[in-house]
Motif scaffolding. Structure first.
Motif, PDB file in Angstrom:
ATOM      1  N   GLU C  54       0.817  -1.208   0.000  1.00 22.10           N
ATOM      2  CA  GLU C  54       0.000   0.000   0.000  1.00 22.10           C
ATOM      3  C   GLU C  54       0.854   1.263   0.000  1.00 22.10           C
ATOM      4  OE1 GLU C  54      -3.084   0.013  -0.502  1.00 22.10           O
ATOM      5  OE2 GLU C  54      -3.530  -2.110  -0.193  1.00 22.10           O
ATOM      6  N   ASN C  55       2.021   1.174   0.597  1.00 29.31           N
ATOM      7  CA  ASN C  55       2.809   2.389   0.800  1.00 29.31           C
ATOM      8  C   ASN C  55       4.067   2.433  -0.058  1.00 29.31           C
ATOM      9  OD1 ASN C  55       1.097   3.557   2.873  1.00 29.31           O
ATOM     10  ND2 ASN C  55       1.733   1.803   4.095  1.00 29.31           N
ATOM     11  N   THR C  56       4.065   1.662  -1.130  1.00 25.04           N
ATOM     12  CA  THR C  56       5.178   1.727  -2.062  1.00 25.04           C
ATOM     13  C   THR C  56       4.655   2.250  -3.402  1.00 25.04           C
ATOM     14  OG1 THR C  56       6.091  -0.240  -0.997  1.00 25.04           O
ATOM     15  CG2 THR C  56       7.020   0.392  -3.126  1.00 25.04           C
ATOM     16  N   LEU C  57       5.242   3.340  -3.856  1.00 24.59           N
ATOM     17  CA  LEU C  57       4.834   3.904  -5.151  1.00 24.59           C
ATOM     18  C   LEU C  57       5.834   3.496  -6.229  1.00 24.59           C
ATOM     19  CD1 LEU C  57       3.662   7.635  -4.812  1.00 24.59           C
ATOM     20  CD2 LEU C  57       2.374   5.718  -5.721  1.00 24.59           C
ATOM     21  N   ILE C  58       5.299   3.193  -7.403  1.00 27.80           N
ATOM     22  CA  ILE C  58       6.147   2.832  -8.539  1.00 27.80           C
ATOM     23  C   ILE C  58       5.980   3.915  -9.605  1.00 27.80           C
ATOM     24  CG2 ILE C  58       6.526   1.158 -10.383  1.00 27.80           C
ATOM     25  CD1 ILE C  58       4.952  -0.822  -8.513  1.00 27.80           C
ATOM     26  N   VAL C  59       7.084   4.458 -10.062  1.00 32.81           N
ATOM     27  CA  VAL C  59       7.018   5.423 -11.159  1.00 32.81           C
ATOM     28  C   VAL C  59       7.688   4.780 -12.366  1.00 32.81           C
ATOM     29  CG1 VAL C  59       7.639   7.733 -11.932  1.00 32.81           C
ATOM     30  CG2 VAL C  59       7.246   7.295  -9.492  1.00 32.81           C
ATOM     31  N   SER C  60       6.910   4.589 -13.453  1.00 33.14           N
ATOM     32  CA  SER C  60       7.495   4.008 -14.669  1.00 33.14           C
ATOM     33  C   SER C  60       7.784   5.149 -15.622  1.00 33.14           C
ATOM     34  CB  SER C  60       6.522   3.038 -15.342  1.00 33.14           C
ATOM     35  OG  SER C  60       5.945   2.213 -14.384  1.00 33.14           O
ATOM     36  N   LEU C  61       8.996   5.214 -16.109  1.00 28.54           N
ATOM     37  CA  LEU C  61       9.321   6.332 -16.994  1.00 28.54           C
ATOM     38  C   LEU C  61      10.425   5.969 -17.969  1.00 28.54           C
ATOM     39  CD1 LEU C  61      11.290   9.071 -15.017  1.00 28.54           C
ATOM     40  CD2 LEU C  61      11.334   6.648 -14.482  1.00 28.54           C
ATOM     41  N   ARG C  62      10.487   6.754 -19.032  1.00 28.92           N
ATOM     42  CA  ARG C  62      11.555   6.598 -20.017  1.00 28.92           C
ATOM     43  C   ARG C  62      11.942   7.967 -20.524  1.00 28.92           C
ATOM     44  NH1 ARG C  62       9.528   1.547 -22.940  1.00 28.92           N
ATOM     45  NH2 ARG C  62       8.152   3.018 -23.961  1.00 28.92           N
ATOM     46  N   PRO C  63      13.236   8.185 -20.742  1.00 27.58           N
ATOM     47  CA  PRO C  63      13.622   9.447 -21.359  1.00 27.58           C
ATOM     48  C   PRO C  63      13.211   9.463 -22.822  1.00 27.58           C
ATOM     49  CG  PRO C  63      15.530   8.038 -21.115  1.00 27.58           C
ATOM     50  CD  PRO C  63      14.391   7.320 -20.480  1.00 27.58           C
ATOM     51  N   THR C  64      12.922  10.625 -23.361  1.00 31.97           N
ATOM     52  CA  THR C  64      12.453  10.664 -24.741  1.00 31.97           C
ATOM     53  C   THR C  64      13.459  11.329 -25.683  1.00 31.97           C
ATOM     54  OG1 THR C  64      11.372  12.805 -24.432  1.00 31.97           O
ATOM     55  CG2 THR C  64      10.068  10.850 -23.961  1.00 31.97           C
ATOM     56  N   SER C  65      14.495  11.920 -25.148  1.00 29.47           N
ATOM     57  CA  SER C  65      15.386  12.623 -26.077  1.00 29.47           C
ATOM     58  C   SER C  65      16.694  11.869 -26.277  1.00 29.47           C
ATOM     59  CB  SER C  65      15.671  14.042 -25.562  1.00 29.47           C
ATOM     60  OG  SER C  65      16.861  14.063 -24.821  1.00 29.47           O
ATOM     61  N   GLY C  66      17.357  12.201 -27.360  1.00 26.61           N
ATOM     62  CA  GLY C  66      18.617  11.549 -27.703  1.00 26.61           C
ATOM     63  C   GLY C  66      19.746  11.906 -26.749  1.00 26.61           C
ATOM     64  N   GLY C  93      11.902   6.899   1.400  1.00 28.30           N
ATOM     65  CA  GLY C  93      13.015   6.239   0.725  1.00 28.30           C
ATOM     66  C   GLY C  93      12.776   6.232  -0.766  1.00 28.30           C
ATOM     67  N   VAL C  94      13.842   6.328  -1.552  1.00 27.63           N
ATOM     68  CA  VAL C  94      13.720   6.323  -3.013  1.00 27.63           C
ATOM     69  C   VAL C  94      14.801   5.424  -3.573  1.00 27.63           C
ATOM     70  CG1 VAL C  94      13.767   7.733  -5.092  1.00 27.63           C
ATOM     71  CG2 VAL C  94      12.945   8.722  -2.963  1.00 27.63           C
ATOM     72  N   SER C  95      14.439   4.682  -4.612  1.00 26.10           N
ATOM     73  CA  SER C  95      15.439   3.849  -5.253  1.00 26.10           C
ATOM     74  C   SER C  95      15.066   3.707  -6.721  1.00 26.10           C
ATOM     75  CB  SER C  95      15.500   2.482  -4.569  1.00 26.10           C
ATOM     76  OG  SER C  95      16.524   1.705  -5.143  1.00 26.10           O
ATOM     77  N   LEU C  96      15.935   3.091  -7.509  1.00 25.19           N
ATOM     78  CA  LEU C  96      15.547   2.783  -8.880  1.00 25.19           C
ATOM     79  C   LEU C  96      15.887   1.336  -9.164  1.00 25.19           C
ATOM     80  CD1 LEU C  96      17.940   4.224 -11.579  1.00 25.19           C
ATOM     81  CD2 LEU C  96      18.612   3.751  -9.234  1.00 25.19           C
ATOM     82  N   VAL C  97      15.166   0.774 -10.085  1.00 23.14           N
ATOM     83  CA  VAL C  97      15.328  -0.652 -10.310  1.00 23.14           C
ATOM     84  C   VAL C  97      14.963  -0.970 -11.764  1.00 23.14           C
ATOM     85  CG1 VAL C  97      12.985  -1.323  -9.608  1.00 23.14           C
ATOM     86  CG2 VAL C  97      14.889  -2.895  -9.213  1.00 23.14           C
ATOM     87  N   ASN C  98      15.513  -2.085 -12.259  1.00 19.33           N
ATOM     88  CA  ASN C  98      15.288  -2.439 -13.665  1.00 19.33           C
ATOM     89  C   ASN C  98      13.972  -3.176 -13.883  1.00 19.33           C
ATOM     90  OD1 ASN C  98      16.266  -4.666 -12.223  1.00 19.33           O
ATOM     91  ND2 ASN C  98      16.894  -5.667 -14.098  1.00 19.33           N
ATOM     92  N   PHE C 229      12.301   2.034 -13.498  1.00 20.23           N
ATOM     93  CA  PHE C 229      11.316   2.266 -12.430  1.00 20.23           C
ATOM     94  C   PHE C 229      11.950   2.975 -11.251  1.00 20.23           C
ATOM     95  CE2 PHE C 229      10.319  -1.700 -14.628  1.00 20.23           C
ATOM     96  CZ  PHE C 229       9.046  -1.445 -15.095  1.00 20.23           C
ATOM     97  N   TYR C 230      11.299   4.020 -10.785  1.00 19.36           N
ATOM     98  CA  TYR C 230      11.666   4.601  -9.494  1.00 19.36           C
ATOM     99  C   TYR C 230      10.713   4.017  -8.465  1.00 19.36           C
ATOM    100  CZ  TYR C 230      14.172   8.310 -12.065  1.00 19.36           C
ATOM    101  OH  TYR C 230      15.016   9.007 -12.879  1.00 19.36           O
ATOM    102  N   LEU C 231      11.267   3.631  -7.324  1.00 21.97           N
ATOM    103  CA  LEU C 231      10.423   3.136  -6.238  1.00 21.97           C
ATOM    104  C   LEU C 231      10.456   4.145  -5.100  1.00 21.97           C
ATOM    105  CD1 LEU C 231      11.539  -0.607  -6.151  1.00 21.97           C
ATOM    106  CD2 LEU C 231       9.493   0.357  -7.206  1.00 21.97           C
ATOM    107  N   LEU C 232       9.293   4.443  -4.538  1.00 22.61           N
ATOM    108  CA  LEU C 232       9.212   5.402  -3.439  1.00 22.61           C
ATOM    109  C   LEU C 232       8.541   4.752  -2.241  1.00 22.61           C
ATOM    110  CD1 LEU C 232       9.338   7.235  -6.088  1.00 22.61           C
ATOM    111  CD2 LEU C 232       8.147   8.946  -4.742  1.00 22.61           C
ATOM    112  N   ARG C 233       9.216   4.824  -1.109  1.00 30.14           N
ATOM    113  CA  ARG C 233       8.576   4.377   0.115  1.00 30.14           C
ATOM    114  C   ARG C 233       7.928   5.598   0.758  1.00 30.14           C
ATOM    115  NH1 ARG C 233       7.908   0.633   3.448  1.00 30.14           N
ATOM    116  NH2 ARG C 233       7.980   0.879   5.717  1.00 30.14           N
ATOM    117  N   VAL C 234       6.584   5.478   0.986  1.00 32.16           N
ATOM    118  CA  VAL C 234       5.806   6.646   1.386  1.00 32.16           C
ATOM    119  C   VAL C 234       5.252   6.442   2.786  1.00 32.16           C
ATOM    120  CG1 VAL C 234       3.837   8.086   0.759  1.00 32.16           C
ATOM    121  CG2 VAL C 234       5.190   7.018  -1.024  1.00 32.16           C
TER     122      VAL C 234
END
Lengths: 432, 253, 404
Positions: C54-66, C93-98, C229-234
């Protein structure tokens, strides 16, 4: 206008009958059309999933699986993804009429001349040029690129709509991840259901790609692999993969004559045997050729959940028929006095049969109309529940016809026994 | 036994009031065999329905075997029908998919008798109408006369105080009708109280009291036989008297 | 002639009764299996994941520029992203993961102790161990429960492009597979040296719970392009506030990014099971429709029989049956039909279960479910037939003397 024919007389009688017991007929039409509607919606899904996307040559196109993993622990045997050199060996065969070797990637695209910095997420097919002829890709403008190298691309209709509002964009330049590539061809709207050239990884009902780029160019630009890949070694970028044991390319070939299939098979087997003789892999010689429909079947493109639900719909439809049948039975039973009277004044058994059938055909017609509306609704609903079906939930004209037929058949089926019963009531028993 | 006093039965439709019975009074004593005649539409069927507690009435008093029936609840009426009345209908009213045994057994079940008691009574009743051997048959396998005899057995099995017969021979040919009538006469001779609706003047003449209904009222009555014989057999129930009539059982063709 | 008529009448009743029994049994069969599907899905969704979903947020993102093809640029932007995100109030807490836990497939590789490479022949799951490329904050962010050793630290990050094995932590089931009850600390594997063991988390729900093999390393800066993915502990209760700020925070660092999903781990889990849930809901919907249709049938069946039996009911009434006797008689007749339907339905349920399991996985029916479904059928059927039954009991006895 009144009409003397027996048919119209029967039709009038049927309408009168509906009017006399409106609730009952409403229930019959409702239950039958729910049943037919659910069934029809399901058949529409199964039909989309099970259809042949390229009937004109599906028997002549072959997907190639090979068995060249360098050690005795291959992820699959044989594998549907090939390494670069194996795939190139396939294209070099002179048995084939054409071939396509590709992988899936993705980039962000914008019109290089535009002032807007908005970029569009685009699915990429990095492929050899043979792809377009092999898949009968329909061109709206321009043509395919000629070589596997060069900064040229073909784009799909949807991306052309988004970036160039559907105009002829041949000659324009797109900026893709910081590189400039020139558009040489634009496709017409191209729907492949299923997406036969890439049905693996659950992609069978994805849309066709947005950008088609030359294979060597994509590899050189390091466009990453967006589909399954397997590697026996470590590597950092795709640009290093040409001479490494990295498996990510899919290969299709087209044979002018399917009788050449054994020749192609032995060509591949020879190739594998040579590798094995050179000690490059320890595995059995096991190469597979699947034509389009075989390959779709191997990949189970027909959603198993939908099949399970179809099974339930069949049961449901039968319950609806049983229900309509017992409702009709009670209706006909209530009308047995009238049947007796008609028989007494000279209507033959056949007359009564035709009258009953007319009624059930009319009933089936009404059912069909309601059922088609309902099946459209059920399709929308099933996409709500199973979102991955979104691209295949379409009611084709042949499904509409099928739905109507189904309604007629179910309606007649549920009326058969009641009609038979009604005609068995003895005349004398009803008229005293 | 049966005492009706100023009974009125009015059928009300939207526009018309029909007096099926108007101030109808009749007294039937124990042991009497009363024939009710009258033209069709005269109210004799209504009379029988009211007498049999099948239909209610609008005015008047009705006393059956010492029980005043007005104001009784539906369940109490059911109980009275079950215990005190035996019905014989013109078209027998047997349940077609029940065997003869089950048909006779049916009212006994509503009475709440034990299985053995029911079996005893069913057999006894069938014995009296001469159909004991056919208890497994279905009604459709019997002739009309035999079916009516089953219906009589069903009426007798509950040992009722009074038998109500509605044109009991109406659907039968004369030979079979004769047999049925003989059973009824034998029952009466053994002390049964019977009220029979009929349109056959010959049958009406045979019984000891004839009552005519016209326009919902008692028109006239004549006495064909002396009254009062039944008082001696008060303690006997009618079913014990039936057997003699079926001695000359005629096989159904 | 008479016998023929009788047979016809029997067949008539057999036909309608048979139809109703068939309908009831099919309905029961579908009902049982639908409830099984729904329960299965519920069980899946409520299974223990070892995560604070419930308290972990996932942010999915990709860069768009060269620009991002320059990895140093890429790294600097990501570092700034993580820094800014960690400053948001409510973020612990914040982390990133593949790749994400609770997923099928993903980045997999084989894993063995250097002393025993042959073990992967014995346990095929060791060929598909999940590799998490992450950083030193992952342990905190996912609140991984340390069983032995330590979390990864900044010092575990290796020189870019180096080939020497780094330090890793592994899941407990993977440790058990390789070392049993012995300590795994300091062991050298084909993917590095083990410095910690954490309690299992749900990595791939489609494989057995004791095969949740996972490896975590600190190499996301090196392979920065894998950090999708960025992971956020909220802080509990702050999920929505944080979620609303994420996009602006990231785009303020650098705008050329495509943030296509910001969801909690719980929502991610729901997405993973949405097709199972969707199918179960479709089945339940169909069940509802089927119950409705069957109720209509039961009603029609009772009505039909009443119209046929009106006279006989009248006779029964004339012979002394009370209203409740008739009510009971009609209901008993219906209940008998339902009992037959349910008995046949049991077989139907089993058969349908076997048929369905050719396409989808589902549990076997149990007796409690059967009883539950039968009760539903009885109640639905009784409700549907109560009105006709009461009407029947109101048939006046005088019907008996009418001659039609």
């Amino acid at each position: 206008m009144p009409n003397d024919s027996m048919f119209f007389y029967n039709l009038t009688l049927a309408m009168q009958s509906f009017k006399r017991a409106p609730t009952l007929y409403f229930l019959i039409i409702l239950t039958l059309s729910i049943g037919v509607g659910v069934m029809c919606a399901n058949l529409a899904l199964v039909n989309s999933m099970a259809s042949d996307p390229i009937p004109e040559k599906s028997a002549n196109l072959f997907h190639i699986n090979m068995n060249t993993w360098p050690d005795d622990q291959p992820p699959d045997e044989p594998m549907h993804i090939l390494r670069y050199r194996d795939a190139m060996a396939v294209t070099k065969s002179n048995l084939t009429k054409g071939s396509a070797v590709f992988y899936a990637s993705g980039v962000y695209a914008r019109d290089a001349e535009s002032s807007s910095m908005k970029r569009f997420d685009s699915e990429v097919r990095a492929t050899t040029p043979g792809f377009f002829e092999l898949t009968n890709a329909p061109f709206a403008y321009g043509s395919a690129f000629e070589n596997s190298t060069g900064m040229e691309i073909v784009i799909g209709d949807e991306l052309n709509q988004k970036i160039f509002a559907g105009k002829n964009s041949v000659g324009k330049t797109l900026e893709l991840d910081g590189e400039l590539l020139t558009i040489v061809g634009v496709l017409k709207p191209w729907l492949l259901r299923p997406l036969f050239y890439h049905p693996t990884e659950g992609r069978a009902f994805n849309l066709t790609d947005d950008i088609f780029a030359p294979l060597e160019t994509a590899i050189d630009l390091g466009w990453s692999i967006h589909a399954r890949s397997s590697s026996a070694v470590n590597y950092t970028g795709i640009e290093e993969t040409r001479d490494k044991d990295v498996y990510y390319l899919q290969a299709w070939v087209e044979l002018a004559d399917i009788n050449q299939k054994p020749a192609l098979q032995s060509y591949l087997d020879n190739y594998s045997q040579q590798l094995k003789d050179a000690g490059e892999h320890p595995l059995a010689i096991k190469n597979e050729l699947h034509n389009v429909n075989e390959w779709l079947k191997v990949n189970k493109v027909v959603d198993q959940k939908v099949l399970a639900f179809t099974l339930a719909s069949v049961l449901f439809l039968s319950v609806c028929i049983f229900n309509a049948s017992s409702l009709l039975l009670s209706r006909f039973h209530a009308a047995k006095f009238e049947v007796g009277l008609r028989r007494a004044i000279g209507a033959s058994n056949r007359h009564m049969l035709v009258q009953g059938l007319t009624e059930s055909v009319l009933l089936g017609f009404f059912t069909g109309v309601v059922a088609l509306v309902l099946s459209w609704l059920f399709l929308k609903l099933s996409v709500q529940f199973l979102p991955r079906l979104a691209n295949i939930a379409v009611l084709e004209p042949k499904l509409l016809v099928l739905g109507m037929l189904l309604a007629l058949v179910t309606s007649i089926a549920s009326a058969l026994y009641p009609i038979y019963r009604a005609n068995c009531y003895s005349i004398s028993a009803e008229l005293k | 036994m049966l005492n009706m006093n100023n009974i009125s039965r009015i059928y009300q439709s939207d526009t018309i009031q029909t007096h099926a019975l108007r101030d109808f009074s009749l007294r039937v004593n124990e042991g009497e065999f009363v024939a009710v005649t009258g033209p069709s539409g005269s109210g004799k069927s209504t009379f029988l329905n009211v007498a049999g507690l099948l239909d209610n009435f609008d005015r008047g008093q009705y006393e059956l075997d010492g029980v005043s029936v007005q104001g009784l609840k539906d369940d109490e009426l059911s109980r009275l029908r079950n215990e005190k009345i035996g019905f014989i209908f013109q078209n027998y009213n047997l349940i077609p998919d029940y065997s003869i045994f089950d048909n006779v057994d049916m009212p006994l079940r509503y009475r709440g008798f034990s299985a053995s008691e029911r079996k005893r009574r069913v057999e006894q009743a069938l014995e009296k109408v001469g159909l004991a051997s056919r208890f497994k048959y279905l009604p459709s396998q019997l002739s009309g006369g035999q079916q009516q005899r089953v219906a009589i057995a069903r009426a007798l099995a509950g040992e009722p105080k009074i038998l109500l017969a509605d044109e009991p021979t109406g659907n039968l040919d004369s030979l079979m009708a004769r047999q049925v009538m003989e059973i009824l006469h034998n029952l009466n001779n053994d002390g049964a109280t019977i009220i029979m609706v009929t349109h056959d003047p010959d049958q009406a003449r045979e019984v000891n009291r004839n009552v005519q209904v016209i326009d919902g009222q008692l028109a006239d009555f004549k006495i064909y036989a002396p009254l009062g014989r039944s008082s001696e057999v008060k303690s006997k129930t009618i079913s014990e008297a039936a057997s003699a009539a079926v001695a000359e059982e005629v096989e159904n063709a | 002639m008479n016998i023929k008529a009788l047979l016809k009448s029997l067949l008539l009743r057999k036909f309608t009764t048979g139809l109703l029994i068939l309908q009831l049994s099919i309905t029961l069969g579908l009902l049982i299996n639908s409830v099984i599907l729904a329960l299965d899905t519920n069980n899946k969704l409520s299974q223990e994941t070892g995560l604070d979903i419930e308290n972990t947020l996932i942010v999915s993102l990709r860069p768009t520029s060269g620009e991002y093809r320059n990895l140093d640029y890429y790294r600097s932007i990501v570092s700034e992203d993580l820094h800014q995100l960690s400053k948001l109030s409510g973020v612990e807490g914040v982390s990133l993961v593949n790749q994400l836990p609770i997923n099928k497939n993903g980045m997999l590789g084989n894993f063995y102790d250097l002393d025993d490479p042959e073990i992967i022949r014995k346990d095929k799951y060791l060929r598909d161990v999940k590799f998490f490329i992450s950083n030193e904050n992952l342990g905190n962010t996912l609140a991984l429960a340390l069983l032995e050793g330590r979390y990864l630290t900044k010092d575990d990050q290796r020189d870019f492009g180096g080939n020497e094995p780094g330090n890793i932590i592994i899941t407990n089931s993977l440790k058990k597979a390789l070392y049993g009850d012995d300590s795994a600390l300091g062991q050298e594997t084909n993917n590095g040296r083990i410095v910690g063991v954490v309690k299992d988390i749900m990595l791939d729900p489609t494989i057995p719970v004791d095969k949740q093999y996972g490896v975590f390393d600190n190499r996301s800066m090196e392979f920065i392009f894998t950090g999708r993915f960025y992971l956020l502990r909220v802080t509990p209760g702050q999920v929505e506030t944080v979620r609303n700020k994420v996009t602006d925070t990231i785009l303020a660092v650098q705008a050329e990014r495509d943030i296509y999903r910001i969801i909690t781990m719980a929502e991610h889990m729901k997405r993973f099971y949405r097709h199972d849930k969707g199918l179960a809901e479709l089945f339940l919907l169909l069940c509802g429709l089927m119950l409705f249709v069957t109720a209509i049938s039961s009603y029609a069946y009772s009505q039909f029989h009443i119209s046929r039996q009106k006279k006989y009911i009248g006779i029964r009434r004339a012979l002394g049956a009370r209203k409740k006797d008739i009510l009971l008689y009609v209901l008993t007749e219906n209940w008998l039909v339902y009992s037959l339907g349910c008995t046949l339905g049991l077989m139907m349920a089993l058969g349908f279960n076997i048929l369905l399991s050719q396409y989808i996985s589902l549990s076997k029916p149990d007796i409690m479910l059967f009883i539950f479904a039968s009760v539903v059928i009885f109640i639905a059927g009784t409700v549907a037939t109560l009105i006709p039954a009461i009407k029947t009991s109101n048939i006046p006895p005088v019907i008996a003397t009418r001659t039609v």
